[in-house]
Design an enzyme around this catalytic site. Structure first.
Site, mmCIF file in Angstrom:
data_model
loop_
_atom_site.group_PDB
_atom_site.id
_atom_site.type_symbol
_atom_site.label_atom_id
_atom_site.label_comp_id
_atom_site.label_asym_id
_atom_site.label_seq_id
_atom_site.Cartn_x
_atom_site.Cartn_y
_atom_site.Cartn_z
ATOM 1 N N ARG A 8 -20.915 -19.761 52.449
ATOM 2 C CA ARG A 8 -21.228 -21.098 52.949
ATOM 3 C C ARG A 8 -21.022 -21.474 53.583
ATOM 4 O O ARG A 8 -19.466 -21.921 53.569
ATOM 5 C CB ARG A 8 -22.523 -21.124 51.244
ATOM 6 N N ARG A 58 -30.649 -34.441 40.823
ATOM 7 C CA ARG A 58 -29.267 -34.866 41.001
ATOM 8 C C ARG A 58 -28.523 -35.858 40.378
ATOM 9 O O ARG A 58 -27.617 -36.343 41.093
ATOM 10 C CB ARG A 58 -29.050 -34.759 42.287
ATOM 11 N N ARG A 113 -17.158 -17.317 46.868
ATOM 12 C CA ARG A 113 -18.895 -17.300 47.183
ATOM 13 C C ARG A 113 -18.527 -16.296 48.712
ATOM 14 O O ARG A 113 -18.233 -16.859 49.487
ATOM 15 C CB ARG A 113 -19.380 -17.889 47.205
ATOM 16 N N ARG A 168 -18.178 -31.994 47.722
ATOM 17 C CA ARG A 168 -18.973 -31.904 46.364
ATOM 18 C C ARG A 168 -18.919 -32.018 45.425
ATOM 19 O O ARG A 168 -20.025 -32.446 43.922
ATOM 20 C CB ARG A 168 -19.403 -30.571 46.714
ATOM 21 N N LYS A 172 -26.088 -22.295 38.547
ATOM 22 C CA LYS A 172 -27.199 -22.641 38.492
ATOM 23 C C LYS A 172 -28.154 -21.119 39.324
ATOM 24 O O LYS A 172 -28.881 -21.063 38.015
ATOM 25 C CB LYS A 172 -27.582 -24.285 39.050
#
Ligand code: AP5
Ligand code: MG
Length: 213
Positions: free
Chosen positions: A157, A87, A124, A168, A13
């Site tokens: 992160r 969400r 990431r 998540r 996203k």
């Protein structure tokens, strides 16, 4: 008008949101980025959000509604790309009640299989200065530094640890996936195969947006 970009954590996203913003002129609003900015600045919103985000859970709907109202009140004629909002079904209802501000024109759902999501998230890297996202294998930062700001420090992160990723993904399946039928019923939903490299995915998104008109 609003285009909603939705999908599981790691579906792309943020990455595609940047491209849509740079190339198609949308204003990208990422609720995750807005919340992380509040945390960095130590605001009341940031203090509330921090505990939820660090556990991989959703921040309460009332906090998000206030943030999104501020973001949507700016310029009523622009095209907005929402990354990470809504969400859950309650947030989708709340967004539709704001339609005197902006109407949702399309909901693009980036779909990527679970193994790839985990690989993307665990690799990431974020620019420490501006937050732009990279990947140590798929999209490493150049030796000269961050493309956006020239920063040279790249960090992991906090919610990308494997145990948080797992929470998540569960939260996504339990709370976000049920929201999609709300948009299917309204004829706004389009599934996008989010596998392939950034350019391949962007081409599919561009084609979907052309159908939106
Ligand atoms: P948020 O920041 O939105 O996190 P998320 O939904 O978990 O999604 P990510 O940002 O992890 O993934 P992404 O889909 O943006 O993927 P990206 O492009 O970076 O939210 C964080 C937290 O804030 C939530 O957990 C919640 O607590 C809170 N929050 C936010 N919004 C909320 C709301 N509305 N209500 C309540 N709480 C809310 O890509 C990931 C990696 O993959 C990158 O390294 C990238 O380089 C790589 N990659 C991307 N595309 C490709 C590709 N095509 N091929 C190979 N690698 C790729
Ligand atoms: Mg993101």
């Amino acid at each position: 008008m609003i285009v909603v970009l939705t999908g599981a954590p790691g579906a792309g996203k943020g990455t595609q949101g940047e491209l849509i913003s740079e190339r198609l002129g949308y204003r990208k609003v990422s609720t995750g980025d807005v919340l992380r900015k509040h945390i960095k600045q130590g605001t009341e919103v940031g203090k509330t959000a921090e505990g939820f985000i660090s556990q991989g859970l959703l921040v309460p709907d009332d906090v998000l509604l206030k943030l999104i109202q501020v973001e949507l009140s700016e310029d009523l004629n622009e095209n907005i790309l929402l990354d990470g909002y809504p969400r859950n079904p309650a947030q989708a209802q709340a967004l539709s009640s704001l339609k005197e501000l902006h109407e949702v024109a399309a909901v693009l759902h980036l779909e990527v299989d679970k193994q790839e999501l985990v690989e993307r998230l665990s690799g990431r890297l974020l620019c420490k200065n501006c937050g732009r996202s990279y990947h140590k294998k798929f999209d490493p930062p150049a030796a000269s530094g961050c493309e956006s700001c020239g920063g040279t420090e790249f960090v992991h992160r906090d919610d990308d640890d494997l145990d948080k990723i797992s929470v998540r993904l569960d939260v996504y399946n339990q709370e976000t996936a049920p929201m999609l039928s709300f948009y299917k019923d309204q004829g706004l939903y389009q599934r996008i195969d989010g596998s392939g490299d950034n350019e391949e995915v962007f081409t599919k998104i561009e084609a979907a947006l052309q159908k939106t008109g």
